[in-house]
Design a protein around this motif. Structure first.
Motif, PDB file in Angstrom:
ATOM      1  N   SER A 135      -8.016  -5.801  -5.120  1.00 40.64           N
ATOM      2  CA  SER A 135      -7.711  -6.464  -3.838  1.00 40.64           C
ATOM      3  C   SER A 135      -8.946  -7.148  -3.228  1.00 40.64           C
ATOM      4  O   SER A 135      -8.868  -8.285  -2.753  1.00 40.64           O
ATOM      5  CB  SER A 135      -7.185  -5.448  -2.831  1.00 40.64           C
ATOM      6  OG  SER A 135      -6.169  -4.674  -3.403  1.00 40.64           O
TER       7      SER A 135
ATOM      8  N   ASP B 274       5.201  -0.615  -4.809  1.00 41.05           N
ATOM      9  CA  ASP B 274       3.842  -0.101  -4.700  1.00 41.05           C
ATOM     10  C   ASP B 274       3.409   0.373  -6.101  1.00 41.05           C
ATOM     11  O   ASP B 274       4.178   0.270  -7.068  1.00 41.05           O
ATOM     12  CB  ASP B 274       3.725   1.005  -3.639  1.00 41.05           C
ATOM     13  CG  ASP B 274       4.661   2.186  -3.903  1.00 41.05           C
ATOM     14  OD1 ASP B 274       5.142   2.329  -5.045  1.00 41.05           O
ATOM     15  OD2 ASP B 274       4.912   2.952  -2.963  1.00 41.05           O
ATOM     16  N   ARG B 275       2.201   0.868  -6.188  1.00 34.34           N
ATOM     17  CA  ARG B 275       1.685   1.262  -7.515  1.00 34.34           C
ATOM     18  C   ARG B 275       2.609   2.274  -8.189  1.00 34.34           C
ATOM     19  O   ARG B 275       2.908   2.166  -9.381  1.00 34.34           O
ATOM     20  CB  ARG B 275       0.275   1.847  -7.330  1.00 34.34           C
ATOM     21  CG  ARG B 275      -0.304   2.375  -8.604  1.00 34.34           C
ATOM     22  CD  ARG B 275      -1.677   2.966  -8.409  1.00 34.34           C
ATOM     23  NE  ARG B 275      -2.134   3.590  -9.642  1.00 34.34           N
ATOM     24  CZ  ARG B 275      -3.310   4.183  -9.776  1.00 34.34           C
ATOM     25  NH1 ARG B 275      -4.149   4.217  -8.760  1.00 34.34           N
ATOM     26  NH2 ARG B 275      -3.648   4.733 -10.932  1.00 34.34           N
TER      27      ARG B 275
ATOM     28  N   GLN C   1       2.724  -2.882   9.983  1.00 29.67           N
ATOM     29  CA  GLN C   1       2.416  -3.625   8.757  1.00 29.67           C
ATOM     30  C   GLN C   1       3.697  -3.994   8.002  1.00 29.67           C
ATOM     31  O   GLN C   1       3.805  -5.076   7.447  1.00 29.67           O
ATOM     32  CB  GLN C   1       1.489  -2.797   7.859  1.00 29.67           C
ATOM     33  CG  GLN C   1       0.070  -2.705   8.416  1.00 29.67           C
ATOM     34  CD  GLN C   1      -0.812  -1.767   7.613  1.00 29.67           C
ATOM     35  OE1 GLN C   1      -0.349  -0.757   7.075  1.00 29.67           O
ATOM     36  NE2 GLN C   1      -2.089  -2.093   7.536  1.00 29.67           N
TER      37      GLN C   1
ATOM     38  N   GLY D  49      -5.434  -4.119   4.147  1.00 33.92           N
ATOM     39  CA  GLY D  49      -5.077  -3.102   3.153  1.00 33.92           C
ATOM     40  C   GLY D  49      -3.587  -2.806   3.109  1.00 33.92           C
ATOM     41  O   GLY D  49      -3.148  -1.938   2.348  1.00 33.92           O
ATOM     42  N   ALA D  50      -2.778  -3.516   3.916  1.00 30.66           N
ATOM     43  CA  ALA D  50      -1.314  -3.312   3.869  1.00 30.66           C
ATOM     44  C   ALA D  50      -0.784  -3.718   2.498  1.00 30.66           C
ATOM     45  O   ALA D  50       0.138  -3.109   1.956  1.00 30.66           O
ATOM     46  CB  ALA D  50      -0.637  -4.151   4.954  1.00 30.66           C
ATOM     47  N   MET D  51      -1.391  -4.754   1.953  1.00 32.62           N
ATOM     48  CA  MET D  51      -1.005  -5.215   0.609  1.00 32.62           C
ATOM     49  C   MET D  51      -2.193  -5.020  -0.327  1.00 32.62           C
ATOM     50  O   MET D  51      -3.342  -5.198   0.086  1.00 32.62           O
ATOM     51  CB  MET D  51      -0.602  -6.694   0.686  1.00 32.62           C
ATOM     52  CG  MET D  51       0.215  -7.173  -0.475  1.00 32.62           C
ATOM     53  SD  MET D  51       0.669  -8.913  -0.255  1.00 32.62           S
ATOM     54  CE  MET D  51      -0.354  -9.647  -1.516  1.00 32.62           C
ATOM     55  N   ARG D  52      -1.896  -4.630  -1.536  1.00 34.63           N
ATOM     56  CA  ARG D  52      -2.933  -4.437  -2.554  1.00 34.63           C
ATOM     57  C   ARG D  52      -2.653  -5.389  -3.708  1.00 34.63           C
ATOM     58  O   ARG D  52      -1.525  -5.884  -3.856  1.00 34.63           O
ATOM     59  CB  ARG D  52      -2.928  -2.996  -3.096  1.00 34.63           C
ATOM     60  CG  ARG D  52      -2.794  -1.907  -2.065  1.00 34.63           C
ATOM     61  CD  ARG D  52      -3.982  -1.819  -1.135  1.00 34.63           C
ATOM     62  NE  ARG D  52      -5.257  -1.769  -1.831  1.00 34.63           N
ATOM     63  CZ  ARG D  52      -6.439  -1.777  -1.212  1.00 34.63           C
ATOM     64  NH1 ARG D  52      -6.498  -1.846   0.105  1.00 34.63           N
ATOM     65  NH2 ARG D  52      -7.556  -1.711  -1.895  1.00 34.63           N
TER      66      ARG D  52
ATOM     67  N   PRO E 192       2.088   2.135   4.288  1.00 32.99           N
ATOM     68  CA  PRO E 192       1.928   1.103   5.324  1.00 32.99           C
ATOM     69  C   PRO E 192       2.460   1.595   6.661  1.00 32.99           C
ATOM     70  O   PRO E 192       3.387   2.403   6.710  1.00 32.99           O
ATOM     71  CB  PRO E 192       2.793  -0.058   4.795  1.00 32.99           C
ATOM     72  CG  PRO E 192       3.797   0.576   3.893  1.00 32.99           C
ATOM     73  CD  PRO E 192       3.127   1.787   3.305  1.00 32.99           C
TER      74      PRO E 192
ATOM     75  N   SER F 231       0.862  -1.186   0.000  1.00 30.96           N
ATOM     76  CA  SER F 231       0.000   0.000   0.000  1.00 30.96           C
ATOM     77  C   SER F 231       0.897   1.235   0.000  1.00 30.96           C
ATOM     78  O   SER F 231       2.091   1.144   0.299  1.00 30.96           O
ATOM     79  CB  SER F 231      -0.919  -0.003   1.222  1.00 30.96           C
ATOM     80  OG  SER F 231      -0.171   0.353   2.358  1.00 30.96           O
ATOM     81  N   SER F 232       0.326   2.376  -0.304  1.00 28.65           N
ATOM     82  CA  SER F 232       1.181   3.559  -0.465  1.00 28.65           C
ATOM     83  C   SER F 232       1.705   4.080   0.872  1.00 28.65           C
ATOM     84  O   SER F 232       2.726   4.739   0.926  1.00 28.65           O
ATOM     85  CB  SER F 232       0.427   4.655  -1.210  1.00 28.65           C
ATOM     86  OG  SER F 232      -0.770   4.904  -0.543  1.00 28.65           O
TER      87      SER F 232
ATOM     88  N   ASP G  54      -7.363  -1.779  -9.072  1.00 30.28           N
ATOM     89  CA  ASP G  54      -7.071  -2.371  -7.768  1.00 30.28           C
ATOM     90  C   ASP G  54      -8.181  -3.389  -7.491  1.00 30.28           C
ATOM     91  O   ASP G  54      -9.330  -3.002  -7.252  1.00 30.28           O
ATOM     92  CB  ASP G  54      -7.052  -1.275  -6.695  1.00 30.28           C
ATOM     93  CG  ASP G  54      -6.676  -1.841  -5.334  1.00 30.28           C
ATOM     94  OD1 ASP G  54      -7.015  -3.008  -5.041  1.00 30.28           O
ATOM     95  OD2 ASP G  54      -6.041  -1.108  -4.553  1.00 30.28           O
TER      96      ASP G  54
END
Ligand SMILES: C[S@@+](CC[C@H](N)C(=O)[O-])C[C@H]1O[C@@H](n2cnc3c(N)ncnc32)[C@H](O)[C@@H]1O
Length: 298
Positions: free
Chosen positions: A235, A213-214, A194, A287-290, A190, A187-188, A233
């Motif tokens: 997720s 990240d993205r 996390q 939401g830590a990882m997408r 964390p 995530s942008s 996204d």
């Protein structure tokens, strides 16, 4: 990006610095060793496709959901019959062979796992062709501009030199060609917790030399000359995957001595991945990882 993620340093030589870097270097040999050693659990717990499922309606079976992700990739690739397509990090070749058969494509898949290459090399789609190369994408030695399309489902995470991942895609695609990448993303922003308890261990235990990240992916793709066509996204649509894997693993542990021995043996270098499954479950839930699907044009 938060301060917590900012202080990660690259310790893998040739690694592209991205949002999350593991404390211990992860090499291509570690990645191939992971998939070779866990060949049986991957095939029995994940199945032919070793990627997340995509639940569009929520009513899909796990088997339908993994194919639905491939259908999503196919749609973003805008495939037409006769195209030459590269499946970067093809696993057991199920996605590449499926696309070859449904769209009449000539698909070339690359994997660095010998166990996977043995299975993928035996795939004979009823239409189109599927060829498996046991070869590192970062040293693929394929001709320039030999593909109309390329896709990578959950393989870029395993490559240390992500800048080269993109430059090789740009080199081997024809002008106007498309690249679709499905990626595990940090995530942008964390939190420290996390990063320390989810993202960094997921990289180390899951043999990821870095989790971008993205923004990392967008910057690297732009640097290789790609034009963005879309980002999704998904997720929420994929996160059910890890509860299914955890349930299947626990069932195997309860009923199959091979699994108990694999987990109990100190010779099993990748046994910690059993724990990582639970970290992944939490990382996607919190939401830590997408999970992202990128589409680019050369
Ligand atoms: C999570 S699996 C995904 C497999 C496949 N894309 C699928 O969806 O079923 C990751 C794959 O990436 C491949 N891979 C990792 N690093 C690679 C590299 N440097 N070159 C080629 N393949 C690589 C592994 O061998 C494995 O097949």
């Amino acid at each position: 990006m938060s301060d917590a993620a900012n202080d990660k340093v690259s310790i893998t030589s040739g690694a592209t610095p991205v949002a999350i870097m593991p404390r211990a270097a992860q090499t291509a040999a570690d990645v191939s060793g992971h998939y070779d050693e866990l060949d049986r659990p991957y095939r029995e717990i994940w199945g032919d496709h070793i990627h997340h499922g995509y639940w569009r309606t929520g009513r899909e079976s796990p088997e339908e959901a993994v194919v639905a992700l491939v259908d999503l990739v196919a749609d973003r690739l805008a495939l037409t019959p006769g195209m030459a397509v590269c499946d970067i990090g093809c696993g057991y070749g199920a996605s590449g062979a499926y696309l070859a058969e449904h769209y009449g494509l000539a698909v070339t898949g690359l994997t660095i796992s010998s166990a996977q290459a043995r299975v993928a090399g035996g795939r004979r789609p009823a239409a189109g062709t599927f060829t498996c190369l046991e070869r590192d994408w970062l040293d693929n030695r394929l001709p320039d501009a030999c593909f109309d399309r390329a896709f990578a489902i959950e393989s870029s995470e395993h490559m240390a030199d992500k800048a080269r991942f993109f430059s090789e895609a740009a080199r081997t695609l024809r002008p106007g060609g498309r690249l679709v990448v499905c990626a595990w993303l940090a995530s942008s922003a964390p939190s420290r917790w996390q990063v320390d308890h989810l993202l960094e261990p997921i990289c180390r235990e899951g043999r990821l030399p870095g989790m971008g990240d993205r923004e990392d992916y967008e910057t690297l793709a732009r640097g290789a000359g790609f034009v963005p066509l879309g980002f999704e996204d998904i997720s929420r649509n994929v996160r059910r995957t890890w509860a299914i894997c955890a349930r299947r693993l626990l069932l195997k542990l309860a009923t199959d001595r091979h699994y108990r021995q694999l987990l109990a043996s100190s010779h099993t270098r990748n046994r910690v991945f059993a724990l990582t499954i639970f970290r992944l479950m939490i990382a996607l839930r919190t939401g830590a990882m997408r999970y992202g699907v990128f589409t680019w044009r050369k």
